[in-house]
Design an enzyme around this catalytic site. Structure first.
Site, short mmCIF file in Angstrom:
data_model
loop_
_atom_site.label_atom_id
_atom_site.label_comp_id
_atom_site.label_asym_id
_atom_site.label_seq_id
_atom_site.Cartn_x
_atom_site.Cartn_y
_atom_site.Cartn_z
CG ASN A 8 -1.74 1.23 1.40
OD1 ASN A 8 -1.82 2.04 0.48
ND2 ASN A 8 -2.35 1.39 2.56
CE LYS A 10 -0.22 3.30 4.69
NZ LYS A 10 -0.13 3.40 6.14
CG HIS A 94 -5.95 1.93 5.04
ND1 HIS A 94 -5.54 2.90 5.92
CD2 HIS A 94 -4.95 1.04 4.95
CE1 HIS A 94 -4.30 2.60 6.32
NE2 HIS A 94 -3.93 1.48 5.75
CD GLU A 96 -3.02 5.53 6.69
OE1 GLU A 96 -2.97 5.55 5.45
OE2 GLU A 96 -2.11 5.02 7.38
CD GLU A 166 -3.80 -2.58 7.35
OE1 GLU A 166 -2.65 -2.73 6.96
OE2 GLU A 166 -4.52 -1.64 7.01
N GLY A 172 2.17 2.22 10.89
CA GLY A 172 3.12 3.32 10.75
C GLY A 172 3.81 3.70 12.04
CB SER A 211 4.87 -1.94 12.19
OG SER A 211 4.47 -0.60 12.47
P1 PGA Z 1 2.59 0.26 7.79
O1 PGA Z 1 1.15 0.50 7.11
O2 PGA Z 1 3.14 -1.02 7.20
O3 PGA Z 1 3.40 1.47 7.40
O4 PGA Z 1 2.37 0.13 9.26
C1 PGA Z 1 0.26 -0.57 6.93
C2 PGA Z 1 -1.01 -0.09 6.28
O5 PGA Z 1 -1.42 1.05 6.53
O6 PGA Z 1 -1.64 -0.82 5.49
#
Ligand code: PGA
Length: 247
Positions: A8, A10, A94, A96, A166, A172, A211
């Protein structure tokens, strides 16, 4: 069931950056192993360019879509537009999108059902915040996000829908969920899927996200009911995502 190793990206990467990363990935991964699928969720502006240089055997996805065929929806992207750019996948829900852009469970469910009905495969993302976990709401939140997120989904093939668990506190942050935490959540997601889809619930992939890195992915995909990963930060560089994809 094949693993799904998903990147992903983003809101990262210009056209040139996206194409360069894919060229580096192609060099690092001449062939996708037969036991897995690999997918890149690139920003909308780079999708078409990505489809031209996608590593052999990789699939392309959008990070969002709007649940109408077309119309006066300024700033939104339709399923047909994603397919036009070479996408076979889309993300829905997601965290976010939920937390920054206020997407409700209901809208996430509408997107999921609409994208599936119109020929895209979907990764439906679910997961609790730290406050919800500490308040003992882990199962309640996941159950609700799955129930409403899958509400309009009628008959579906197991390979067309995947769930990404998640935990919001692990996205993140560098703080990966521990094996017991992942096992507990994935076992619960599996039980919800079997209840919702008695015939195919056991065959639906459940990805872990939050992560994931080259040095922890192997232990994560070795856990029961973990059928792939959704990777943010560590997917931005070919060096680390190629290690993850081949783990
Ligand atoms: P990350 O993000 O691997 O940077 O923690 C995962 C995601 O948002 O799908």
């Amino acid at each position: 069931m094949k693993l799904l190793m998903a990147a992903n990206w983003k809101m990262y990467k210009t056209l040139a950056e996206a194409q360069r990363t894919l060229q580096e990935l192609s060099a690092a991964i001449p062939a996708v192993p037969a036991d897995r699928e690999c997918a890149i969720f690139a920003p909308f502006t780079a999708l078409s360019a990505c489809s031209e240089v996608l590593p052999r055997g990789f699939l392309l996805g959008g990070q969002n879509c709007y649940p109408q065929l077309e119309g006066a929806y300024t700033g939104e992207i339709s399923v047909a537009m994603l397919k036009d750019c070479g996408c076979s996948f889309v993300l829905a829900g997601h965290s976010e999108r939920r937390s920054i852009f206020g997407e409700s469970d209901k809208l996430v469910g509408e997107k999921t059902a609409f994208a599936l009905q119109n020929g895209l495969r979907v990764i439906l993302c679910v997961g609790e915040t730290l406050a919800e976990r500490e308040d003992g709401q882990l199962q309640g939140v996941i159950e609700r996000q799955l129930r409403i997120g899958l509400d309009g989904v009628e008959s579906v093939q197991a390979e067309d829908i995947s769930i990404a668990y998640e935990p919001v506190w692990a996205i993140g942050t560098g703080r990966v969920a521990g094996p017991e935490e992942i096992l507990e959540a994935h076992t619960f997601v599996r039980a919800c899927l079997i209840k919702r889809f008695p015939l195919i619930g056991a065959e639906i992939r459940i990805l872990y996200g939050g992560s994931v890195k080259a040095d922890n992915v192997k232990s994560i995909i070795g856990l029961d009911n973990v059928n792939g990963v959704l990777v943010g930060g560590a997917s931005l560089h070919a060096e680390s995502f190629s290690k993850i994809a081949l783990a």
